[in-house]
Design a protein around this motif. Structure first.
Motif, mmCIF file in Angstrom:
data_model
loop_
_atom_site.group_PDB
_atom_site.id
_atom_site.type_symbol
_atom_site.label_atom_id
_atom_site.label_comp_id
_atom_site.label_asym_id
_atom_site.label_seq_id
_atom_site.Cartn_x
_atom_site.Cartn_y
_atom_site.Cartn_z
ATOM 1 N N UNK A 152 32.018 -15.201 -11.395
ATOM 2 C CA UNK A 152 32.199 -13.742 -11.261
ATOM 3 C C UNK A 152 32.510 -13.317 -9.831
ATOM 4 N N UNK A 153 32.343 -14.182 -8.850
ATOM 5 C CA UNK A 153 32.670 -13.843 -7.456
ATOM 6 C C UNK A 153 33.867 -14.627 -6.922
ATOM 7 N N UNK A 154 34.065 -15.840 -7.424
ATOM 8 C CA UNK A 154 35.158 -16.673 -6.885
ATOM 9 C C UNK A 154 36.511 -16.000 -7.151
ATOM 10 N N UNK A 155 37.379 -16.009 -6.166
ATOM 11 C CA UNK A 155 38.737 -15.440 -6.260
ATOM 12 C C UNK A 155 38.723 -13.954 -6.600
ATOM 13 N N UNK A 156 37.684 -13.260 -6.209
ATOM 14 C CA UNK A 156 37.519 -11.869 -6.615
ATOM 15 C C UNK A 156 38.011 -10.891 -5.528
ATOM 16 N N UNK A 157 38.140 -11.359 -4.268
ATOM 17 C CA UNK A 157 38.337 -10.414 -3.152
ATOM 18 C C UNK A 157 39.753 -10.463 -2.572
ATOM 19 N N UNK A 158 40.180 -9.291 -2.054
ATOM 20 C CA UNK A 158 41.457 -9.208 -1.339
ATOM 21 C C UNK A 158 41.291 -9.613 0.115
ATOM 22 N N UNK A 159 40.077 -9.371 0.634
ATOM 23 C CA UNK A 159 39.852 -9.525 2.070
ATOM 24 C C UNK A 159 38.448 -10.071 2.291
ATOM 25 N N UNK A 160 38.328 -11.067 3.184
ATOM 26 C CA UNK A 160 37.006 -11.590 3.561
ATOM 27 C C UNK A 160 36.882 -11.485 5.079
ATOM 28 N N UNK A 161 35.807 -10.854 5.541
ATOM 29 C CA UNK A 161 35.563 -10.692 6.979
ATOM 30 C C UNK A 161 34.437 -11.650 7.353
ATOM 31 N N UNK A 162 34.601 -12.398 8.455
ATOM 32 C CA UNK A 162 33.536 -13.329 8.868
ATOM 33 C C UNK A 162 33.415 -13.313 10.381
ATOM 34 N N UNK A 163 32.256 -12.796 10.859
ATOM 35 C CA UNK A 163 32.038 -12.740 12.315
ATOM 36 C C UNK A 163 30.719 -13.425 12.657
ATOM 37 N N UNK A 164 30.781 -14.351 13.606
ATOM 38 C CA UNK A 164 29.587 -14.982 14.188
ATOM 39 C C UNK A 164 28.726 -15.700 13.148
ATOM 40 N N UNK A 165 29.359 -16.457 12.268
ATOM 41 C CA UNK A 165 28.603 -17.158 11.229
ATOM 42 C C UNK A 165 28.716 -18.678 11.369
ATOM 43 N N UNK A 166 29.620 -19.179 12.198
ATOM 44 C CA UNK A 166 29.742 -20.628 12.371
ATOM 45 C C UNK A 166 31.080 -20.977 12.986
ATOM 46 N N UNK A 167 31.421 -22.252 12.948
ATOM 47 C CA UNK A 167 32.732 -22.666 13.465
ATOM 48 C C UNK A 167 33.819 -22.042 12.582
ATOM 49 N N UNK A 168 35.049 -22.031 13.095
ATOM 50 C CA UNK A 168 36.142 -21.429 12.319
ATOM 51 C C UNK A 168 36.336 -22.177 10.994
ATOM 52 N N UNK A 169 36.195 -23.504 11.008
ATOM 53 C CA UNK A 169 36.383 -24.275 9.765
ATOM 54 C C UNK A 169 35.273 -23.955 8.767
ATOM 55 N N UNK A 170 34.042 -23.776 9.262
ATOM 56 C CA UNK A 170 32.926 -23.419 8.370
ATOM 57 C C UNK A 170 33.193 -22.045 7.751
ATOM 58 N N UNK A 171 33.586 -21.089 8.587
ATOM 59 C CA UNK A 171 33.846 -19.727 8.087
ATOM 60 C C UNK A 171 34.981 -19.739 7.067
ATOM 61 N N UNK A 172 36.005 -20.548 7.325
ATOM 62 C CA UNK A 172 37.134 -20.622 6.381
ATOM 63 C C UNK A 172 36.668 -21.199 5.046
ATOM 64 N N UNK A 173 35.787 -22.177 5.081
ATOM 65 C CA UNK A 173 35.294 -22.778 3.815
ATOM 66 C C UNK A 173 34.434 -21.776 3.039
ATOM 67 N N UNK A 174 33.741 -20.882 3.738
ATOM 68 C CA UNK A 174 32.990 -19.825 3.043
ATOM 69 C C UNK A 174 33.956 -18.796 2.429
ATOM 70 N N UNK A 175 35.027 -18.484 3.197
ATOM 71 C CA UNK A 175 35.860 -17.328 2.835
ATOM 72 C C UNK A 175 36.925 -17.633 1.783
ATOM 73 N N UNK A 176 37.660 -18.740 1.946
ATOM 74 C CA UNK A 176 38.843 -18.960 1.101
ATOM 75 C C UNK A 176 38.526 -19.005 -0.398
ATOM 76 N N UNK A 177 37.417 -19.647 -0.831
ATOM 77 C CA UNK A 177 37.140 -19.666 -2.282
ATOM 78 C C UNK A 177 36.928 -18.263 -2.860
ATOM 79 N N UNK A 178 36.471 -17.328 -2.035
ATOM 80 C CA UNK A 178 36.180 -15.972 -2.536
ATOM 81 C C UNK A 178 37.436 -15.105 -2.641
ATOM 82 N N UNK A 179 38.536 -15.562 -2.028
ATOM 83 C CA UNK A 179 39.765 -14.747 -2.021
ATOM 84 C C UNK A 179 40.644 -15.047 -3.221
ATOM 85 N N UNK A 180 41.281 -13.990 -3.728
ATOM 86 C CA UNK A 180 42.330 -14.231 -4.716
ATOM 87 C C UNK A 180 43.574 -14.693 -3.964
#
Ligand code: SAM
Length: 253
Positions: A152-180
């Motif tokens: 119900x959350x995967x591929x659900x979002x147009x935009x993912x914002x990530x600030x100060x949560x980890x390395x860029x690769x870590x943040x990308x791994x959190x964000x990309x699955x959630x984006x359509x």
């Protein structure tokens, strides 16, 4: 409570972001400041509490990543699908609500989900959203690695914002699955180099993304270096991502 006088400084907003908040938005930002500082006395939300610091490092910095939506003359032209007013947005690892709350105030047609692994922060943010009269905000307590695997959350979002949560690769791994497909991750970084972009590129491609734009900026008061990486999802993210809880941070791609 000291006031955020810089909120009213039309010149500094216009010259640095090409946008300025309305009087009503200024009032909401001021109330957000008061509420965060008050709550900070009960539990540790942020170390940034002085008025000028809060304006620069929480409000201005959060909004700087949204310049493609705020400033029609921004260097990177938005993909058509992301020009819509009513974007579905997730702020991953939102903490005290940054950058998600400034986003929801500046762009009230966006629907913003504030995601954090700390239940206590999410409870506070849900109450705060009601206090600030922000019906376009909801909280979600959970780990990005778990939420990113839920249908119900995967591929659900147009935009993912990530600030100060980890390395860029870590943040990308959190964000990309959630984006359509077609959606964009905004990765807020501090200092950044061309070499880091090249190192990051294979990880982004593995996740189904492509680096669309890198925007450098200086914060207006202390000239701190900032970079925003805009990563567009061009292919579905393989089912193996995000990896198990803790792995994207411990072993970034
Ligand atoms: N984004 C905010 C900001 O820029 O002010 C907060 C940054 S704070 C340093 C990092 C936040 O990310 C913390 O609130 C933490 O609970 C949350 N966090 C860390 N890893 C997470 C994960 N895997 N999933 C969800 N939230 C996470």
């Amino acid at each position: 409570m000291p006031s955020l006088e810089l909120l009213e400084d039309e010149t500094i907003w216009r010259q640095t972001l090409g946008w300025q908040p309305s009087a009503a938005q200024q009032a909401v930002f001021q109330k957000l400041y008061a509420e965060v500082v008050a709550a900070n006395q009960q539990f540790n939300l942020t170390r940034i509490t002085e008025p000028a610091d809060f304006w620069e490092k929480h409000l201005w910095d959060s909004l700087s990543g949204l310049a493609p939506w705020l400033n029609p003359d921004f260097a990177w032209q938005l993909p058509d699908a992301l020009r819509s007013q009513a974007l579905q947005v997730v702020d991953i690892g939102t903490g005290a609500g940054f950058p998600g709350l400034p986003a929801a105030i500046a762009l009230p047609h966006w629907q913003v989900v504030l995601l954090d692994s700390t239940q206590k922060k999410i409870r506070f943010l849900e109450t705060l959203a009601q206090t600030l009269h922000l019906p376009n905000v909801r909280g979600l307590a959970g780990r990005a690695e778990t939420v990113g695997r839920q249908p119900n959350w995967r591929e659900r979002f147009d935009l993912a914002l990530v600030r100060a949560v980890g390395t860029a690769a870590t943040c990308a791994e959190y964000a990309l699955p959630l984006l359509r497909k077609g959606g964009v991750a905004v990765l807020y970084r501090g200092q950044w180099s061309e070499a880091e972009t090249e190192t990051l590129r294979p990880a982004i491609e593995q996740l189904g993304g492509a680096i669309a734009h890198l925007q450098p900026s200086l914060t207006p008061l202390t000239q701190g270096q900032r970079h925003c990486l805009y990563v567009q999802k061009v292919q579905p993210t393989p089912a193996e991502f995000p990896r198990a809880v803790g792995v994207p941070a411990k072993l970034p791609l």
